[in-house]
Design a protein around this motif. Structure first.
Motif, PDB file in Angstrom:
ATOM      1  N   SER A   1      39.735 -87.249  42.322  1.00 23.37           N
ATOM      2  CA  SER A   1      39.399 -86.033  43.055  1.00 23.37           C
ATOM      3  C   SER A   1      40.378 -85.776  44.190  1.00 23.37           C
ATOM      4  N   GLN A   2      40.795 -84.515  44.332  1.00 21.81           N
ATOM      5  CA  GLN A   2      41.695 -84.077  45.395  1.00 21.81           C
ATOM      6  C   GLN A   2      41.148 -82.767  45.961  1.00 21.81           C
ATOM      7  N   PRO A   3      41.573 -82.366  47.182  1.00 23.90           N
ATOM      8  CA  PRO A   3      40.834 -81.320  47.898  1.00 23.90           C
ATOM      9  C   PRO A   3      41.162 -79.871  47.554  1.00 23.90           C
ATOM     10  N   VAL A   4      42.198 -79.606  46.762  1.00 25.92           N
ATOM     11  CA  VAL A   4      42.518 -78.206  46.467  1.00 25.92           C
ATOM     12  C   VAL A   4      41.563 -77.692  45.387  1.00 25.92           C
TER      13      VAL A   4
ATOM     14  N   PHE B   1      47.798 -94.512  46.476  1.00 26.49           N
ATOM     15  CA  PHE B   1      48.185 -94.064  45.136  1.00 26.49           C
ATOM     16  C   PHE B   1      48.557 -92.581  45.139  1.00 26.49           C
ATOM     17  N   PHE B   2      47.898 -91.771  45.960  1.00 29.68           N
ATOM     18  CA  PHE B   2      48.325 -90.367  46.064  1.00 29.68           C
ATOM     19  C   PHE B   2      49.703 -90.269  46.711  1.00 29.68           C
ATOM     20  N   ASP B   3      50.002 -91.141  47.681  1.00 32.14           N
ATOM     21  CA  ASP B   3      51.364 -91.174  48.239  1.00 32.14           C
ATOM     22  C   ASP B   3      52.379 -91.482  47.143  1.00 32.14           C
TER      23      ASP B   3
ATOM     24  N   GLU C   1      50.467 -85.721  52.665  1.00 31.79           N
ATOM     25  CA  GLU C   1      49.332 -85.184  53.417  1.00 31.79           C
ATOM     26  C   GLU C   1      48.686 -84.070  52.608  1.00 31.79           C
ATOM     27  N   PRO C   2      47.493 -84.288  52.064  1.00 33.60           N
ATOM     28  CA  PRO C   2      46.853 -83.256  51.247  1.00 33.60           C
ATOM     29  C   PRO C   2      46.340 -82.114  52.103  1.00 33.60           C
ATOM     30  N   PRO C   3      46.189 -80.929  51.535  1.00 29.95           N
ATOM     31  CA  PRO C   3      45.592 -79.813  52.278  1.00 29.95           C
ATOM     32  C   PRO C   3      44.141 -80.121  52.648  1.00 29.95           C
ATOM     33  N   SER C   4      43.633 -79.409  53.634  1.00 29.61           N
ATOM     34  CA  SER C   4      42.227 -79.554  54.016  1.00 29.61           C
ATOM     35  C   SER C   4      41.338 -78.921  52.941  1.00 29.61           C
TER      36      SER C   4
END
Length: 364
Positions: free
Chosen positions: A226-229, A73-75, A13-16
């Motif tokens: 791309s990821q949210p952090v 894929f992020f999992d 679970e990625p951060p918001s």
């Protein structure tokens, strides 16, 4: 891509995304699906040319994977960090200093960042054929998917953008594709990477909140999923650092040293760094997926002087053509040196080292 029957994987679970007001990096976004036709490539080529000449960075959407596929894929990307015992990680540590290759694990605190403070970055690197390398047991059920992911990055993202870059230099479309083969000898790889916050504020202060010092990449192109952090910054032509935006199910693509050398300085290997996230993401880990496209090992990093564009604008060489390193020589020298060798401080910001006769700068 893999079939519908897939092994289960723990969900990451990625951060918001941040809600902080930060200085965003504004550079072009392209729809990569247009690169499938000659007309689309003709439309995209000048946009990509100007973006990579001015910024060295590009936002990309419509790359061929759905949001659900990217999420899976992020999992999978989190498995080498959260599902593998420390002892097994040590057994699969990369022989970075010995071989000049990142294959395997890079442990936290392997590099020195600044003022004696070591990094808090862990990554696991898979050579693109995937099956020719020993992997942790927890990751093995996902290797067919990872192999498909490597092929997708290579053939559906890397190669189309390389064609656009060749067109931007008025070279034959396959010029750079031919130097970046999937089956050829070289070190193109997938990197799964996790940044952990520094353990105390004293260390953050010593590194001036910089988690990875300003640098250029080694290869032709780097593909970042791309990821949210919010932590990646690029150094703009006006000398200011700006944050790279999170593009849902998007990519951030940047030029590396090799492409800058191939293009005689026309395309820019832009300086970028990773810093402590904004206040509302402070304390979050940052999980990343990368595809590093490096040229074939035997390719000599010299400008394509036959380019009509370079004949018009001129060539800026990093060294004489006869002294230019091969892709293998440059990759090994850079890999062995980063974070592990002494740098010469030029001023309060810039540090330098000379590798294979080429001056390499780091930005603190």
């Amino acid at each position: 891509m893999p079939g519908t029957t897939l092994p289960p994987v723990p969900h990451y679970e990625p951060p918001s995304p941040t809600k902080e007001d930060v200085d965003w990096a504004e550079f072009p976004l392209i729809d990569l699906s247009k690169a499938q036709t000659a007309e689309g490539r003709a439309e995209l080529a000048p946009i990509v040319r100007d973006a990579m000449r001015t910024y060295g960075f590009l936002y990309v959407v419509n790359h061929g994977l759905s949001q659900a596929q990217t999420d899976r894929f992020f999992d999978i990307a989190d498995v080498p960090f959260s599902q593998v015992p420390e002892e097994e990680k040590k057994q699969l540590a990369g022989k970075i200093m010995e071989s000049g290759s990142y294959r395997g694990y890079k442990a936290r605190q392997f590099w020195t960042i600044d003022n004696g403070v070591r990094d808090e970055i862990e990554h696991y690197n898979l050579h693109r054929p995937v099956f020719q390398q020993q992997h942790p047991k927890a990751l093995q059920p996902f290797l067919p998917e990872i192999r498909s992911f490597a092929e997708h990055n290579h053939y559906n993202v890397l190669h189309p953008i390389l064609r656009l870059l060749a067109l931007g230099l008025e070279l034959p479309e396959e010029t750079f594709v031919n130097l970046n083969g999937f089956e050829d000898e070289g070190e193109t790889y997938i990197r799964l990477m996790k940044y952990f916050p520094y353990r105390n504020e004293a260390d953050e202060a010593k590194v001036k909140n910089v988690w990875l010092k300003g640098h250029t990449d080694i290869g032709s192109l780097t593909i970042l999923w791309s990821q949210p952090v919010t932590a990646l910054q690029i150094l703009f032509p006006d000398g200011k650092w700006r944050y790279v935006k999170h593009i849902p199910n998007g990519l951030v693509v940047n030029v590396g040293d090799s492409m800058e050398m191939f293009s005689g300085g026309f395309y820019k290997a832009t300086i970028h760094r990773v810093v402590q996230p904004p206040a509302d993401q402070r304390g979050c880990t940052r999980l990343g997926m990368f595809y590093f496209g490096l040229p074939n090992d035997d390719v000599k990093l010299v400008p394509f002087s036959e380019s009509a564009v370079l004949q018009r604008v001129g060539i800026k060489r990093k060294c004489a053509d006869e002294d230019a390193p091969t892709a293998r020589e440059w990759r090994i020298a850079r890999t062995k040196a980063y974070g592990l060798s002494e740098l010469q401080r030029k001023d309060d910001v810039v540090e330098e080292q000379v590798l294979n006769g080429v001056v390499l700068k780091h930005y603190n």
